[in-house]
Design an enzyme around this catalytic site. Structure first.
Site, short mmCIF file in Angstrom:
data_model
loop_
_atom_site.label_atom_id
_atom_site.label_comp_id
_atom_site.label_asym_id
_atom_site.label_seq_id
_atom_site.Cartn_x
_atom_site.Cartn_y
_atom_site.Cartn_z
CG ASP A 38 38.86 10.92 -11.46
OD1 ASP A 38 37.71 10.46 -11.60
OD2 ASP A 38 39.25 11.97 -12.00
CB VAL A 61 41.97 4.58 -17.66
CG1 VAL A 61 41.46 4.73 -16.23
CG2 VAL A 61 41.17 5.44 -18.62
CE1 TYR A 151 30.20 7.28 -23.44
CE2 TYR A 151 28.08 6.59 -24.33
CZ TYR A 151 28.91 6.79 -23.24
OH TYR A 151 28.47 6.51 -21.97
CE LYS A 155 30.74 3.93 -22.08
NZ LYS A 155 31.42 3.55 -20.82
#
Length: 243
Positions: A38, A61, A151, A155
């Site tokens: 995280d 990430v 977003y 996605k």
């Protein structure tokens, strides 16, 4: 009696809370040794402390170095069998108001982050004879949500990435699948007004929001041998929304 992923090593990104934490707990309950990665290393360690045998590690990430370090650590501790790309962020705004920074942040965390995770995980898994990668997309990437052009684009991109990568590595024994959650009860949905939540639930055939553990169940299925002949698949966990 062991669980369906007994003895396997799993990495879950963005797992200090919400859906990621539910996934980590579910995998651990079924026998996996879980690494919680995280952005907030302290929260990752705190979450891991509540799961027997789990470890927590800080990881951005979007950083190639960080993601590779997580993969290397997993390999060094006995192998890498399951990798779940779950880390995410939202910066919602209309097209007129969304900034370039907000677009880049969301696409970077979701799409670049998933790509880096897939790349590092598949390389490690090819060396050990195979494994399962699960990418967390969203129904927003299927039908789009106003105010979420960043977003929704990211996605949707995860679905394309999943399918392309799955075709590349299937013959190496590495499976790559995706899950598309719909409305799930998380801190993000808790911020919705009661009226907005009720209106959204009314649009769902099952007439309710989902729970994080219901997403975790789909991830567990894809991570395990129960889905051994599945790759490049996308499972919707949305109560029938958008079908």
């Amino acid at each position: 009696m062991g669980g369906i992923v007994d003895g396997r090593h799993a990495v879950v990104t963005g797992a200090a809370q919400g859906i990621g934490l539910a996934i980590a707990r579910r995998l651990a309950a079924e026998g996996a040794r879980v690494t919680i990665a995280d952005l907030d290393g302290d929260r990752a360690e705190a979450a891991a402390a509540e799961i027997p045998g789990a470890a927590g590690i800080a990881c951005d990430v979007t950083s190639e170095v960080d993601v590779q370090a997580v993969a290397d650590r997993a390999l060094g501790s006995g192998g890498l069998d399951i990798w779940v790309n779950n880390a995410g962020v939202t910066k919602d705004a209309s097209l007129r108001k969304m900034t370039l920074d907000d677009f880049d942040l969301v696409v970077g965390v979701h799409l670049r982050g998933t790509w880096l995770g897939v790349r590092a995980a598949q390389a490690a898994m090819r060396e050990s004879g195979g494994g399962s990668i699960v990418n967390i997309s969203s129904l927003s990437g299927k039908f789009g949500n106003p105010g979420q052009t960043n977003y929704s684009a990211a996605k949707a991109g995860i679905v394309g990435l999943t399918k392309a990568a799955a075709k590349e590595v299937a013959h190496h024994g590495v499976r790559i699948n995706a899950v598309q959650p719909g409305l799930i009860r998380t801190p993000m949905t808790a911020a919705m007004t009661p009226e907005a939540l009720a209106a959204t639930e009314a649009s769902i055939p099952m007439r309710r929001a989902g729970e994080p553990d219901e997403v975790a169940g789909a991830v567990l299925f894809l991570a395990s041998d129960l889905s051994s002949y599945m790759t490049g698949a996308v499972l919707e966990v949305g109560g029938g929304r958008g079908m």
